[in-house]
Write an enzyme that holds these catalytic residues in place. Structure first.
Site, short mmCIF file in Angstrom:
data_model
loop_
_atom_site.label_atom_id
_atom_site.label_comp_id
_atom_site.label_asym_id
_atom_site.label_seq_id
_atom_site.Cartn_x
_atom_site.Cartn_y
_atom_site.Cartn_z
N LYS A 164 27.46 9.22 51.96
CA LYS A 164 28.52 10.09 51.43
C LYS A 164 29.15 9.42 50.22
O LYS A 164 29.53 8.23 50.29
CB LYS A 164 29.59 10.33 52.50
CG LYS A 164 29.09 11.14 53.68
CD LYS A 164 28.92 12.62 53.33
CE LYS A 164 28.65 13.41 54.60
NZ LYS A 164 28.46 14.85 54.31
N ASP A 189 25.48 12.45 49.25
CA ASP A 189 26.14 13.74 49.50
C ASP A 189 27.59 13.64 49.03
O ASP A 189 28.36 12.82 49.52
CB ASP A 189 26.08 14.09 50.99
CG ASP A 189 26.60 15.50 51.28
OD1 ASP A 189 27.03 16.18 50.33
OD2 ASP A 189 26.55 15.92 52.46
N LYS A 263 20.82 24.78 56.74
CA LYS A 263 21.57 24.58 57.98
C LYS A 263 21.69 25.96 58.58
O LYS A 263 22.26 26.86 57.97
CB LYS A 263 22.97 24.03 57.71
CG LYS A 263 22.99 22.58 57.30
CD LYS A 263 24.40 22.10 57.12
CE LYS A 263 24.39 20.69 56.53
NZ LYS A 263 25.74 20.19 56.31
O1 OSB Z 1 27.78 18.00 54.14
O2 OSB Z 1 25.93 17.63 55.07
C1 OSB Z 1 27.14 17.76 55.15
C2 OSB Z 1 28.21 16.85 58.68
C3 OSB Z 1 29.19 17.78 58.90
C4 OSB Z 1 29.52 18.67 57.89
C5 OSB Z 1 28.86 18.63 56.67
C6 OSB Z 1 27.86 17.69 56.46
C7 OSB Z 1 27.55 16.78 57.46
C8 OSB Z 1 26.54 15.75 57.28
C9 OSB Z 1 25.45 15.57 58.32
O3 OSB Z 1 26.52 15.03 56.32
C10 OSB Z 1 25.77 14.62 59.41
C11 OSB Z 1 24.80 14.72 60.56
O4 OSB Z 1 24.99 15.57 61.44
O5 OSB Z 1 23.84 13.94 60.62
MG MG Z 2 26.18 18.16 52.69
#
Ligand code: OSB
Ligand code: MG
Length: 353
Positions: A164, A189, A263
């Site tokens: 992140k 991300d 997703k």
């Molecule tokens: O932005 O991909 C995203 C988790 C919750 C909400 C948004 C995101 C995420 C993650 C994935 O980054 C985390 C995971 O479940 O492995």
């Molecule tokens: Mg994301």
């Protein structure tokens, strides 16, 4: 194949995360989801999971709002109906606007139910062809913990790590980490956090060695994403921007991204997701499958999704033990040699406990 829906149940699951999940938008320490179970006329039970968050930081939905919409709007539309294919659920729900995460949870349960009636694994039922799914993990932590968590992930066998980031993230630190593991695929991300910054700022993250940067700008900032796609070597991947087939078409028309993360929850379920995949295939746009800090039911559906042809990168597929002391499925999801092997059992292939 016609199935009459005899019963629909909702159950709330609440658990602390093993370690906090920290993004620039929100720190998640505890998770609440709704498990939807749908029983057919021959006694088969299908499962889905509603993965909206407690507050609307990732999408506009919340788990409390989803519960309300499920109880008052969606379940009455499905209860007692006879359907001959799970994609009819999308049609049944047409009178309810938005609320894609609530819809997805019910739809998932119906797809699982149909696969079980058909005595097939869900991944084969949807046309999947891969049984070993490459795993991937997300590092969402304070800068002081990133290096340590990346090292742990590599030791646990992960070959793809998503970190992140936000405009203030220490680029020197990231560069050192990425350079230390040449065999690992690194994603970044940003969760839209560059929306008040420029493409110039994003460009300073271009030489770190990330395969892609997920959602640098806001959901509707198509122009900035298009400019970024032109000016960066790193692939621009959209997440929050793509909630429907129409959004996907918009990204294509505006050339606003190179790749997307699928997703099922964000897209409203299997039916819409399969349409998005088809559109991506027609336009040679790569896809991969994202995570939602979810429990095993949602993860099982997303794993089935990742077995489809056209999924070109490893997804956010960590072992059950990464987030949870104890997952709600048996057996739990395990990662071996950097992969998760799908079960041949009917439906999602796991027992819900
Ligand atoms: O932005 O991909 C995203 C988790 C919750 C909400 C948004 C995101 C995420 C993650 C994935 O980054 C985390 C995971 O479940 O492995
Ligand atoms: Mg994301």
């Amino acid at each position: 194949m016609a199935v009459t829906i005899r019963d629909i149940q909702l159950e709330t699951v609440r658990q602390p995360l093993r370690k906090p999940f920290k993004t620039v938008l929100q720190q998640v320490e505890e998770r609440e989801v709704i498990i939807v179970s749908v029983t057919g006329d021959k006694g088969h039970v299908g499962y889905g999971e509603c993965v909206a968050f407690e507050t609307p930081w990732y999408t506009e939905e919340t788990i409390t709002g989803c519960r309300f919409v499920l109880v008052h709007s969606l379940l009455p539309l499905l209860d007692g109906k006879t359907i001959s294919h799970p994609n009819e659920v999308w049609e049944l729900f047409q009178t309810v606007k938005g609320n894609r995460m609530a819809k997805a949870a019910v739809e998932m349960a119906v797809w699982d139910l149909f696969a079980k009636v058909d005595q097939q694994s869900l991944w084969k039922f949807v046309g999947g062809s891969r049984q070993a799914i490459p795993a991937g993990v997300v590092v969402a932590a304070d800068p002081s913990k990133i290096a340590e968590q990346v090292a742990q992930a590599v030791n646990s066998g992960y070959r793809r790590i998503k970190i992140k980031i936000h405009p203030e993230t220490d680029r020197t630190l990231l560069k050192t980490i990425v350079a230390a593991y040449p065999e690992i695929l690194f994603f970044a991300d940003a969760n839209g956090s560059f929306q008040t910054h420029s493409v110039e700022r994003l460009k300073t993250f271009d030489d770190i060695g990330f395969t892609l940067i997920e959602q640098p700008f806001g959901e509707r900032q198509w122009e900035l994403h298009a400019q970024a796609k032109k000016e960066l070597d790193t692939k621009i991947c959209l997440d929050e921007s793509i909630a429907s087939v129409e959004d996907m078409q918009e990204m294509i028309d505006r050339e606003a991204g190179d790749i997307i993360v699928l997703k099922m929850s964000r897209l409203g379920g299997w039916t819409e997701t399969l349409k998005v995949i088809e559109l991506c295939r027609t336009h040679s746009i790569g896809t991969w499958v994202g995570g939602m800090i979810e429990f095993g039911v949602s993860k099982a559906h997303n794993l089935a999704l990742a077995s489809l042809p056209g999924i070109i990168y490893p997804g956010d597929f960590s072992a059950s033990g990464h987030f949870w002391e104890k997952d709600i499925i048996e057996p739990e999801i395990i990662v071996e040699n950097g992969e998760i092997v799908l079960s041949d059992q009917p439906g999602i292939g796991y027992t819900v406990v």
